[in-house]
Scaffold this motif. Sequence first.
Motif, short mmCIF file in Angstrom:
data_model
loop_
_atom_site.label_atom_id
_atom_site.label_comp_id
_atom_site.label_asym_id
_atom_site.label_seq_id
_atom_site.Cartn_x
_atom_site.Cartn_y
_atom_site.Cartn_z
N UNK A 169 129.72 52.02 -15.91
CA UNK A 169 130.64 52.46 -16.94
C UNK A 169 130.07 53.66 -17.71
N UNK A 170 130.89 54.70 -17.86
CA UNK A 170 130.48 55.89 -18.61
C UNK A 170 131.29 56.08 -19.89
N UNK A 171 132.45 55.42 -19.99
CA UNK A 171 133.30 55.56 -21.18
C UNK A 171 133.87 54.21 -21.55
N UNK A 172 133.81 53.87 -22.84
CA UNK A 172 134.36 52.61 -23.31
C UNK A 172 135.18 52.85 -24.57
N UNK A 173 136.34 52.21 -24.62
CA UNK A 173 137.26 52.35 -25.75
C UNK A 173 137.32 51.01 -26.47
N UNK A 174 136.85 50.97 -27.71
CA UNK A 174 136.82 49.74 -28.50
C UNK A 174 137.87 49.74 -29.59
N UNK A 175 138.86 50.61 -29.49
CA UNK A 175 139.91 50.67 -30.51
C UNK A 175 140.64 49.34 -30.64
N UNK A 176 140.80 48.90 -31.88
CA UNK A 176 141.57 47.70 -32.21
C UNK A 176 141.02 46.44 -31.57
N UNK A 177 139.72 46.40 -31.35
CA UNK A 177 139.07 45.17 -30.87
C UNK A 177 138.31 44.48 -32.00
N UNK A 178 138.42 45.02 -33.21
CA UNK A 178 137.68 44.50 -34.37
C UNK A 178 136.17 44.54 -34.12
N UNK A 179 135.74 45.57 -33.40
CA UNK A 179 134.30 45.73 -33.15
C UNK A 179 133.57 46.02 -34.46
N UNK A 180 132.29 45.69 -34.48
CA UNK A 180 131.47 45.91 -35.67
C UNK A 180 130.35 46.90 -35.33
N UNK A 181 129.58 47.25 -36.35
CA UNK A 181 128.51 48.22 -36.16
C UNK A 181 127.54 47.79 -35.07
N UNK A 182 127.19 46.50 -35.06
CA UNK A 182 126.24 45.99 -34.06
C UNK A 182 126.80 46.11 -32.65
N UNK A 183 128.13 45.96 -32.51
CA UNK A 183 128.74 46.08 -31.18
C UNK A 183 128.60 47.50 -30.65
N UNK A 184 128.80 48.49 -31.50
CA UNK A 184 128.66 49.88 -31.07
C UNK A 184 127.23 50.17 -30.63
N UNK A 185 126.29 49.71 -31.43
CA UNK A 185 124.88 49.96 -31.11
C UNK A 185 124.47 49.23 -29.84
#
Length: 405
Positions: free
Chosen positions: A203-219
Amino acid sequence: MSKRSAKRKAASDATLDLDLDLSALQNLSDSTPRAIATALLSLLPPNATKQDPSAKKLLKAFPLLSAQLDTRAIALTRATMEQGSSNPIQFKWFSTDGTGDEFGMTTVNCPGECFSNMLSYLTGREIVNASLVSKAFLADCLSPTHWQSLSSSNGLVNTHNMKGLVALLSRPQFANLKCLAIPCKMKLGKSGLKQIAKACPHLTSINLNYTRAKDNDLLEATEIFPNLNALQTDMWNVTSRGVAAAAIAMGERLIDIRITAETITCHYLSGSHLEAIAQACPNLQYFAYRVYFFSTRNESDRTFFETNRTFLETVTGDTLTVLIESCRKLEVLDLRGARKVTREDFVSVLKMVAEGNAVASADGNKAFALREINLKGYEFDILSDPLRIVDKESVKNEAGVKSEN
């Protein structure tokens, strides 16, 4: 019917006639689930519960049955694909000139490379529809080369079940998946991203829009996806600091980042964090920052959101200048509702880009790669080739003249 009522009904059904009647097991297609359950219960000792040894063995048999059915399905799919791969891809139509077969059909064999090229122009949903034509079509449609991207727009159904999503991504056709938009409202959980990373290692691109992701998820995403170079996220639970931390962690490999601010939770990207991102990510090619204002009829709520936005939104023209100066490879700038970036700021940016490219053109190079600026929420637009500011009325008039010609 509520869950409690369903449990009561199931319990009452289980206490019905338990006389030895195995006919339901001999012809499952004509038997109801209730009849099958009654027949299975008749095999157990009277008044047996889940703690009974016989009942334990029966309950353990169901997962084995499910696994065996999955194995059969996989084997059937492989056999179908092998058979389809050996069959030619054919297109048939009725012939009107008498050159067809005895049924009046004309058949043309299509080379595999040509058919694959046709599929490259289709969306995921259209490829799924094409796979229903024949086994030969199915075999080619399931090739991983046609499934580089997966989102709700090209066939991914919105599901809130992480287990189902991981099972889908584990299919062979998604072995080379590059871009994934996780379904809306999907609960990532503690191990959700790790399960996705195991199923989609490329995977090279991921879209987390409207998944209620948090700061830790991004990192975490920047760590477990080694090839990740593009990130999309909203800021419902994500803070400006979290966006900056994830971008800085990716550093030079980040080429595409798209951020959607959240007016309800009052999360905006700060100017200082955007400058930090610009300095840490010199290879950035696409940057998007969108602010959608929360519409409400309540005057006090409207005042509250406007006040918070005025103080918390700090992306300005100076910030934009730092971004473009630091990221010379930036090709597309997408801004929506960034109120503190004015027309004068864009004039200065375009002047800087034009002068820099004019100096570099003597050597046959470009100082800035910027070729497109998309704006929404402004009274003017910026057209490309060359980049220039025009009023929206002028754009409408130009479009009208072109349509007349």
